[in-house]
Design a protein around this motif. Structure first.
Motif, PDB file in Angstrom:
ATOM      1  N   ASP A 153       0.849  -1.182   0.000  1.00  0.00           N
ATOM      2  CA  ASP A 153       0.000   0.000   0.000  1.00  0.00           C
ATOM      3  C   ASP A 153       0.890   1.239   0.000  1.00  0.00           C
ATOM      4  OD1 ASP A 153       0.689   0.572   2.709  1.00  0.00           O
ATOM      5  OD2 ASP A 153      -1.094  -0.439   3.465  1.00  0.00           O
ATOM      6  N   ASN A 154       0.267   2.392  -0.138  1.00  0.00           N
ATOM      7  CA  ASN A 154       1.036   3.629  -0.289  1.00  0.00           C
ATOM      8  C   ASN A 154       1.785   4.020   0.979  1.00  0.00           C
ATOM      9  OD1 ASN A 154       0.204   3.825  -2.924  1.00  0.00           O
ATOM     10  ND2 ASN A 154      -1.469   5.237  -2.496  1.00  0.00           N
ATOM     11  N   TYR A 155       1.293   3.592   2.131  1.00  0.00           N
ATOM     12  CA  TYR A 155       2.018   3.843   3.378  1.00  0.00           C
ATOM     13  C   TYR A 155       3.359   3.121   3.345  1.00  0.00           C
ATOM     14  CZ  TYR A 155       3.112   3.896   8.398  1.00  0.00           C
ATOM     15  OH  TYR A 155       3.732   4.060   9.618  1.00  0.00           O
ATOM     16  N   ALA A 156       3.352   1.836   2.982  1.00  0.00           N
ATOM     17  CA  ALA A 156       4.590   1.050   2.962  1.00  0.00           C
ATOM     18  C   ALA A 156       5.573   1.577   1.922  1.00  0.00           C
ATOM     19  CB  ALA A 156       4.268  -0.420   2.690  1.00  0.00           C
ATOM     20  N   LEU A 157       5.073   1.935   0.735  1.00  0.00           N
ATOM     21  CA  LEU A 157       5.964   2.446  -0.310  1.00  0.00           C
ATOM     22  C   LEU A 157       6.615   3.752   0.128  1.00  0.00           C
ATOM     23  CD1 LEU A 157       3.998   1.889  -3.641  1.00  0.00           C
ATOM     24  CD2 LEU A 157       5.576   0.354  -2.465  1.00  0.00           C
ATOM     25  N   ALA A 158       5.799   4.668   0.653  1.00  0.00           N
ATOM     26  CA  ALA A 158       6.327   5.968   1.050  1.00  0.00           C
ATOM     27  C   ALA A 158       7.287   5.837   2.221  1.00  0.00           C
ATOM     28  CB  ALA A 158       5.173   6.905   1.407  1.00  0.00           C
ATOM     29  N   ARG A 202      16.252  16.077   2.664  1.00  0.00           N
ATOM     30  CA  ARG A 202      15.160  16.491   3.546  1.00  0.00           C
ATOM     31  C   ARG A 202      14.152  17.431   2.890  1.00  0.00           C
ATOM     32  NH1 ARG A 202      15.847  15.196   8.788  1.00  0.00           N
ATOM     33  NH2 ARG A 202      17.837  14.191   9.308  1.00  0.00           N
ATOM     34  N   ARG A 203      14.499  18.061   1.775  1.00  0.00           N
ATOM     35  CA  ARG A 203      13.596  19.019   1.134  1.00  0.00           C
ATOM     36  C   ARG A 203      12.939  18.347  -0.084  1.00  0.00           C
ATOM     37  NH1 ARG A 203      18.226  21.974   1.470  1.00  0.00           N
ATOM     38  NH2 ARG A 203      18.326  22.239  -0.796  1.00  0.00           N
ATOM     39  N   TRP A 204      11.604  18.240  -0.044  1.00  0.00           N
ATOM     40  CA  TRP A 204      10.862  17.457  -1.016  1.00  0.00           C
ATOM     41  C   TRP A 204       9.827  18.309  -1.735  1.00  0.00           C
ATOM     42  CZ3 TRP A 204      10.480  11.774  -1.346  1.00  0.00           C
ATOM     43  CH2 TRP A 204      11.500  11.122  -0.637  1.00  0.00           C
ATOM     44  N   TYR A 205       9.548  17.900  -2.959  1.00  0.00           N
ATOM     45  CA  TYR A 205       8.460  18.455  -3.762  1.00  0.00           C
ATOM     46  C   TYR A 205       7.769  17.267  -4.438  1.00  0.00           C
ATOM     47  CZ  TYR A 205       5.964  21.573  -6.987  1.00  0.00           C
ATOM     48  OH  TYR A 205       4.991  22.261  -7.677  1.00  0.00           O
ATOM     49  N   PHE A 206       6.436  17.242  -4.444  1.00  0.00           N
ATOM     50  CA  PHE A 206       5.700  16.109  -5.004  1.00  0.00           C
ATOM     51  C   PHE A 206       5.032  16.452  -6.331  1.00  0.00           C
ATOM     52  CE2 PHE A 206       5.987  14.833  -0.575  1.00  0.00           C
ATOM     53  CZ  PHE A 206       6.245  13.475  -0.684  1.00  0.00           C
ATOM     54  N   ILE A 207       5.157  15.524  -7.279  1.00  0.00           N
ATOM     55  CA  ILE A 207       4.362  15.546  -8.504  1.00  0.00           C
ATOM     56  C   ILE A 207       3.422  14.357  -8.422  1.00  0.00           C
ATOM     57  CG2 ILE A 207       4.390  15.361 -11.015  1.00  0.00           C
ATOM     58  CD1 ILE A 207       7.148  16.664 -10.983  1.00  0.00           C
ATOM     59  N   THR A 208       2.123  14.621  -8.529  1.00  0.00           N
ATOM     60  CA  THR A 208       1.109  13.652  -8.107  1.00  0.00           C
ATOM     61  C   THR A 208       0.073  13.402  -9.183  1.00  0.00           C
ATOM     62  OG1 THR A 208       1.396  14.409  -5.825  1.00  0.00           O
ATOM     63  CG2 THR A 208      -0.640  13.229  -6.333  1.00  0.00           C
ATOM     64  N   SER A 209      -0.223  12.129  -9.439  1.00  0.00           N
ATOM     65  CA  SER A 209      -1.339  11.787 -10.319  1.00  0.00           C
ATOM     66  C   SER A 209      -2.640  12.221  -9.676  1.00  0.00           C
ATOM     67  CB  SER A 209      -1.370  10.275 -10.571  1.00  0.00           C
ATOM     68  OG  SER A 209      -0.421   9.903 -11.538  1.00  0.00           O
ATOM     69  N   ASP A 210      -3.480  12.895 -10.455  1.00  0.00           N
ATOM     70  CA  ASP A 210      -4.666  13.536  -9.903  1.00  0.00           C
ATOM     71  C   ASP A 210      -5.863  12.569  -9.851  1.00  0.00           C
ATOM     72  OD1 ASP A 210      -6.261  15.448  -8.805  1.00  0.00           O
ATOM     73  OD2 ASP A 210      -6.540  16.600 -10.646  1.00  0.00           O
ATOM     74  N   GLU A 268       0.771  10.741  -2.212  1.00  0.00           N
ATOM     75  CA  GLU A 268       1.328  12.022  -1.771  1.00  0.00           C
ATOM     76  C   GLU A 268       1.083  12.247  -0.278  1.00  0.00           C
ATOM     77  OE1 GLU A 268       0.568  16.789  -2.126  1.00  0.00           O
ATOM     78  OE2 GLU A 268       0.030  15.577  -3.865  1.00  0.00           O
ATOM     79  N   ALA A 269      -0.128  11.942   0.179  1.00  0.00           N
ATOM     80  CA  ALA A 269      -0.443  12.137   1.600  1.00  0.00           C
ATOM     81  C   ALA A 269       0.451  11.279   2.486  1.00  0.00           C
ATOM     82  CB  ALA A 269      -1.911  11.813   1.859  1.00  0.00           C
ATOM     83  N   ASN A 270       0.660  10.018   2.088  1.00  0.00           N
ATOM     84  CA  ASN A 270       1.527   9.141   2.871  1.00  0.00           C
ATOM     85  C   ASN A 270       2.984   9.567   2.793  1.00  0.00           C
ATOM     86  OD1 ASN A 270       0.065   6.573   4.082  1.00  0.00           O
ATOM     87  ND2 ASN A 270      -0.950   7.045   2.146  1.00  0.00           N
ATOM     88  N   GLY A 271       3.410  10.027   1.610  1.00  0.00           N
ATOM     89  CA  GLY A 271       4.774  10.527   1.473  1.00  0.00           C
ATOM     90  C   GLY A 271       5.012  11.768   2.298  1.00  0.00           C
ATOM     91  N   THR A 272       4.058  12.687   2.274  1.00  0.00           N
ATOM     92  CA  THR A 272       4.174  13.917   3.061  1.00  0.00           C
ATOM     93  C   THR A 272       4.243  13.606   4.550  1.00  0.00           C
ATOM     94  OG1 THR A 272       3.004  15.210   1.382  1.00  0.00           O
ATOM     95  CG2 THR A 272       3.016  16.092   3.626  1.00  0.00           C
ATOM     96  N   LEU A 296       8.056  21.243   0.228  1.00  0.00           N
ATOM     97  CA  LEU A 296       8.058  22.614  -0.269  1.00  0.00           C
ATOM     98  C   LEU A 296       6.900  22.919  -1.208  1.00  0.00           C
ATOM     99  CD1 LEU A 296      11.891  22.926  -0.942  1.00  0.00           C
ATOM    100  CD2 LEU A 296      10.614  23.584   1.109  1.00  0.00           C
ATOM    101  N   GLY A 297       6.193  21.904  -1.622  1.00  0.00           N
ATOM    102  CA  GLY A 297       5.058  22.129  -2.507  1.00  0.00           C
ATOM    103  C   GLY A 297       4.713  20.867  -3.272  1.00  0.00           C
ATOM    104  N   SER A 298       3.677  20.975  -4.113  1.00  0.00           N
ATOM    105  CA  SER A 298       3.267  19.841  -4.942  1.00  0.00           C
ATOM    106  C   SER A 298       2.476  20.356  -6.129  1.00  0.00           C
ATOM    107  CB  SER A 298       2.411  18.855  -4.134  1.00  0.00           C
ATOM    108  OG  SER A 298       1.176  19.445  -3.774  1.00  0.00           O
ATOM    109  N   THR A 299       2.362  19.510  -7.131  1.00  0.00           N
ATOM    110  CA  THR A 299       1.555  19.828  -8.305  1.00  0.00           C
ATOM    111  C   THR A 299       0.843  18.560  -8.746  1.00  0.00           C
ATOM    112  OG1 THR A 299       1.594  20.758 -10.538  1.00  0.00           O
ATOM    113  CG2 THR A 299       3.464  19.395  -9.921  1.00  0.00           C
ATOM    114  N   ARG A 300      -0.349  18.716  -9.303  1.00  0.00           N
ATOM    115  CA  ARG A 300      -1.166  17.581  -9.727  1.00  0.00           C
ATOM    116  C   ARG A 300      -1.109  17.436 -11.241  1.00  0.00           C
ATOM    117  NH1 ARG A 300      -4.971  16.672  -5.399  1.00  0.00           N
ATOM    118  NH2 ARG A 300      -3.624  16.572  -3.554  1.00  0.00           N
ATOM    119  N   ALA A 301      -0.887  16.201 -11.691  1.00  0.00           N
ATOM    120  CA  ALA A 301      -0.824  15.899 -13.123  1.00  0.00           C
ATOM    121  C   ALA A 301      -1.950  14.940 -13.479  1.00  0.00           C
ATOM    122  CB  ALA A 301       0.524  15.274 -13.478  1.00  0.00           C
TER     123      ALA A 301
END
Length: 400
Positions: A145-150, A163-171, A179-183, A194-199
């Protein structure tokens, strides 16, 4: 539109004498996955091959009844997936649906499965909602699941000072969950998002997303995307020079076929978390050899775990003496999971399979000895550490 009819739903063994315990004189299994879209390479007909292998290895019958297999293309659309699942349950008398390789489809089908009192085993979906607020007595979340992967990937990279991350996320549901589990993992370990964007799903041009990531000052681009989207994003990170600038991709869901498509020249050093790799030991290699004879290449973790999921379901039916969902689920929870991929796995009350996970790294081109010799196991993550603790679950079954 491709569905089970368009893909020629197949009964594998002729009917013979059956026992009263098997409803409709048959045990029928459905594999519902992406057969034609961005995830087809890692799920698709490879999952059907693995399910057939499991049925054949079990002897083709259970409780004296033949085991039949149907399969369909969910097209990454909840309406299509639900339409197939409803027809399978209502008209074709399918007892259990496997695969469900799209989180939005998996969540919808899991609720339908509860309503129809059948069983669903999500092999390729990632959202933690399947064993959280969306858990049901009849649903199993099998592979990862996404918890284990992240958690696995983020922990390794933060330990290296990233330590500084930015997420690109399937919408859609999968990307949002990842993204939520990674964050959550980044922040728990003292890192910063530092931010994220949805693709959109099936994005071909990640340039705008990557530009924002580069401008953010991030050390890591967390790619909460999968399949062809992941391949495109990593390739374009290389083309746009982000890798040369020291901005590292974190592939939060990556599989063997993805690494091959990216190529080791670009993918080398890529860190990610998986549940299986074909070249881990003699047992994994033996299964991969059998699978490759039928499918032309080693299995992904989804395709390998499809064999285990179908086998465990059939063991549950055998032990229960019936294919009635409640009795089968009770036996599936009772029986340990032991096969070439999983050691002493178990199904928790919320439906989460607890198994070891593995931190993987893509090899350098010079270290690869053959076409599919692409990865190395860096670390084993014990199952009781890999997945969300029961005490943190939102599933009512664990909060009683």
């Amino acid at each position: 539109m491709l569905a089970s009819g368009g893909l020629a739903a197949a009964a594998i063994w002729p009917a013979g004498r059956v026992l009263a315990q098997a409803s409709d004189n048959v045990v029928k299994i459905g594999v519902l996955d992406d057969m034609s879209g961005v995830f087809a390479d890692q799920q698709g007909m490879g999952d059907v091959v693995a399910a057939r292998m499991a049925i054949e290895d079990f002897g083709g019958r259970v409780l004296g009844a033949p085991v039949e297999l149907v399969f369909g293309d969910l097209q990454n659309r909840p309406d299509v997936g639900m339409g197939i699942a409803r027809r399978w349950y209502d008209q074709e008398k399918v007892d259990a649906i496997f695969g469900l390789g799209n989180s939005a489809v998996a969540l919808a089908v899991q609720q339908l499965t509860r309503e129809k009192d059948r069983i669903n085993i999500s092999v390729a979906a990632g959202t933690t909602e399947l064993t959280g607020r969306g858990c049901t007595p009849n649903g199993v979340h099998w592979t990862y699941d996404n918890y284990a992967l992240a958690r696995g990937t983020v922990s390794a990279m933060v330990a290296e000072g990233k330590r500084r991350w930015y997420f690109i996320t399937s919408d859609y549901a999968f990307g949002h969950s990842l993204e939520a589990n990674g964050t959550e993992a980044v922040r728990k370990l003292g890192g910063e998002v530092l931010g994220s964007t949805r693709a959109p799903l099936n994005e071909s041009d990640f340039s705008a997303h990557l530009l924002r990531a580069a401008q953010s000052g991030a050390q890591v681009v967390g790619l909460a995307v999968a399949g062809n989207d992941l391949i495109n994003a990593v390739k374009q990170m290389g083309e746009f020079g982000l890798l040369r600038r020291g901005i590292q991709p974190a592939a939060l869901l990556c599989l063997l076929t993805n690494v091959r498509a990216i190529g080791l020249q670009t993918a080398q050093g890529l860190i990610f978390t998986e549940a299986y790799y074909w070249d881990q030991n003699d047992e994994t290699r033996a299964f991969a050899t059998r699978f490759a004879r039928l499918h032309g290449r080693p299995p992904t973790m989804f395709q390998a775990s499809m064999w285990g999921a179908v086998t465990h379901y059939l063991k549950g039916v055998q032990a229960a003496g019936t294919d009635a969902a409640g009795a089968v689920m009770a036996k599936m929870r009772e029986l340990p999971i032991n096969d070439f991929m999983t050691r002493n796995g178990r199904i928790r009350e919320d439906g989460r399979v607890i198994r070891d996970m593995y931190l993987m790294r893509a090899k350098r081109p010079a270290d690869s000895r053959s076409e599919w010799d692409l990865l190395e196991v860096v670390q084993t993550i014990p199952g009781d550490q890999a997945f969300r603790p029961a005490g943190e679950s939102e599933c009512p079954a664990l909060r009683r």
